[in-house]
Write an enzyme that holds these catalytic residues in place. Structure first.
Site, PDB file in Angstrom:
ATOM      1  CB  SER A  33       4.440  59.960  14.467  1.00  0.00           C
ATOM      2  OG  SER A  33       5.638  59.678  13.781  1.00  0.00           O
ATOM      3  CE  LYS A  34       0.699  65.765   9.734  1.00  0.00           C
ATOM      4  NZ  LYS A  34       0.054  65.896   8.727  1.00  0.00           N
ATOM      5  NE  ARG A  35       9.888  60.240  13.675  1.00  0.00           N
ATOM      6  CZ  ARG A  35      10.639  59.183  13.951  1.00  0.00           C
ATOM      7  NH1 ARG A  35      11.711  58.930  13.243  1.00  0.00           N
ATOM      8  NH2 ARG A  35      10.309  58.369  14.928  1.00  0.00           N
ATOM      9  CE1 TYR A  36       9.017  55.012  10.549  1.00  0.00           C
ATOM     10  CE2 TYR A  36       8.029  56.121  12.434  1.00  0.00           C
ATOM     11  CZ  TYR A  36       9.057  55.385  11.884  1.00  0.00           C
ATOM     12  OH  TYR A  36      10.101  55.016  12.647  1.00  0.00           O
ATOM     13  CG  LEU A  37       2.276  55.838   7.508  1.00  0.00           C
ATOM     14  CD1 LEU A  37       1.588  54.881   8.431  1.00  0.00           C
ATOM     15  CD2 LEU A  37       1.984  55.460   6.074  1.00  0.00           C
TER      16      LEU A  37
END
Ligand code: GLU
Length: 484
Positions: A258-262
């Site tokens: 998810s956007k949280r990581y990458l």
């Protein structure tokens, strides 16, 4: 060509929903589809799954198409180029779906359901409280045609449900082997909001049939949809399709990507300075690897070596360090003239006009670049000397006066060199013997710092060759002035 012993030519599709920019995971799905099609001399079809009219946007379709073109994953049929089985946007195929919906309704394999949201929610809660997995109770299943006809005429809100047969659905997944689903747990699914608004699980098997699709390769997240789509195929006596469900792509902590990581959108990788060759190579290794463990593979090598049946079942971890490493390998391998073209969007316009300097600078810096975006910061001093602190000229405990004296000495040597011989090898030959007398660090550190205005840079000989004699002398003068 023929695959898996079947007589049909391979036809394979990638069917993105244009509800967001092209996801990096969808790019991998496309690549695997594309490789499989190429290996079997099959046709690769781009179909746009835009039945969700509220969330689908033309700009997302454009983003998807641009992303796939950037990766050079071309298609043989699609909304932009047409083909014999078009249209290739689901929103343009409503007549086709309506025809099939009517057929199911006529054959009593589907029915109108008038249950309200509240009723359904209550049913759901009741089932959950009894420890059952929720599904539609089938309340409207046996309404007579007359009764439902009347309600429709009255304008009661309704949906169309499929009469899911309570049977076991079994199929042989090319990656995961035999998979069984108990369809009685699924219940009667909604297949359309009305005759003009089919839903994904209905429109997809219709299109796959109409477009003569032979294989479906898609993410494992679609596994729960597969039995539903197979049941629709069976309701129409459509041919069987072969399935392969790809392992999920996971973040390093094994959570969902998810956007949280990458960054999850392909275009972000492009904007961050990754080369398309890198992305293709990296994506191919997300869930698969060649038998010889070769790590750097271009599209042609991938076509030769890729094997759908050797894809792993376990989730594939997205390793950003590996992506950076691969990108650095590809940058190193790319010809500097070619890189000068590719780097255009990452540098100021006035650098682009100094083509010669640009190419030489790329040659000097490409060993250190992980992305195209790294170049600007690494190379800016070649184009303009930064305004640096004199302290960076200092080698160990040397006094400013001594540093200035050393730079003056070097200047005298350098100005005596004929411009024609102002190249790395020759400069090295002239200056290295001086370091034996005056000290290596004592001469080379201030020289390199004066040339670059930076604490870290390529070596002084390489920089001088690129800058040329005039600019080199000018930068030494600047340093000498700063020290006085
Ligand atoms: N439109 C679906 C998606 O974007 C894929 C459909 C399919 O491959 O069946 O996830």
């Amino acid at each position: 060509m023929i695959a898996d012993g079947s007589k049909k030519p391979i036809r394979i599709r990638f069917a993105p929903s244009p509800t967001g920019p092209l996801h990096i995971g969808s790019a991998r799905t496309t690549l695997f589809n594309w490789l499989f099609a190429k290996q079997h001399n099959g046709r690769f079809i781009l179909r746009v799954d835009d039945t969700d009219t509220e969330r689908s946007k033309p700009e997302y379709e454009q983003n998807i198409i641009a992303g796939l073109k950037w990766l050079e994953l071309n298609w043989d049929e699609g909304p932009d180029i047409g083909g014999s089985y078009g249209p290739y946007r689901q929103s343009e195929r409503l007549d086709i779906y309506e025809k099939y919906l009517r057929r199911l309704l006529d054959e009593n394999k589907a029915y109108y359901c008038f249950c309200s949201k509240e009723e359904l929610e209550e049913e759901r809660k009741a089932m959950l409280s009894q420890g059952l997995s929720p599904k539609y109770s089938g309340k409207c299943r046996n309404l007579s045609k007359e009764e439902s006809g009347k309600q429709i005429e009255r304008g009661d809100s309704s949906v169309i449900r499929f009469k899911t047969p309570p049977k076991e659905v079994e199929f042989n997944d090319l990656i995961r082997g035999k998979i069984k689903f108990d369809a009685s747990l699924i219940g009667d699914i909604v297949i359309a909001k009305n005759l003009r608004e089919p839903l994904y699980n209905f429109a997809t098997p219709i299109d796959d049939f109409e477009m003569k699709i032979t294989h479906i390769i898609r993410g494992e997240d679609h596994l729960p949809n597969t039995p539903k789509q197979i049941l629709i195929q069976e309701a129409f006596n459509f041919n069987e399709i072969k399935y392969a469900h790809l392992p999920l792509i996971l973040a390093p902590d094994r959570s969902k990507l998810s956007k949280r990581y990458l960054e999850t959108s392909l275009n972000d990788y492009r904007l961050n300075g990754y080369l398309p060759e890198t992305i293709v190579n990296f994506l191919a290794l997300l869930g698969w690897h060649p038998e010889d463990d070769q790590e750097i593979l271009n599209l042609q090598e991938l076509i030769q070596k890729f094997n759908l049946k050797k894809i792993q079942k376990a989730g594939a971890i997205f390793n950003i360090e590996k992506l950076e490493w691969l990108n650095a390998q590809y940058i190193k391998k790319t010809d500097s003239v070619e890189l000068a073209e590719k780097i255009k969007d990452f540098i100021p316009e006035n650098w682009q006009t100094k083509k010669d300097l640009l190419v030489k600078t790329i040659e000097a810096e490409k060993e250190r670049m992980k992305t195209l975006a790294d170049f600007k910061e690494l190379a800016d001093f070649f184009f303009e000397l930064p305004d640096y602190e004199p302290s960076i000229l200092k080698w160990q405990e040397m006094e400013n006066e001594k540093i200035a004296a050393n730079l003056k000495l070097l200047r005298t040597e350098l100005e005596n060199i004929d411009g024609m011989n102002f190249n790395k090898d020759n400069l090295e030959k002239i200056i290295m013997p001086l370091t034996e007398v005056w000290g290596r660090g004592e001469l080379l550190w201030p020289l390199r710092a004066a040339l670059s205005g930076k604490r870290a840079s390529p070596g002084p000989f390489e920089i001088m060759e690129i800058l040329g004699e005039q600019e080199t002398l000018k930068r030494l003068d600047t340093a000498i002035t700063k020290l006085s």
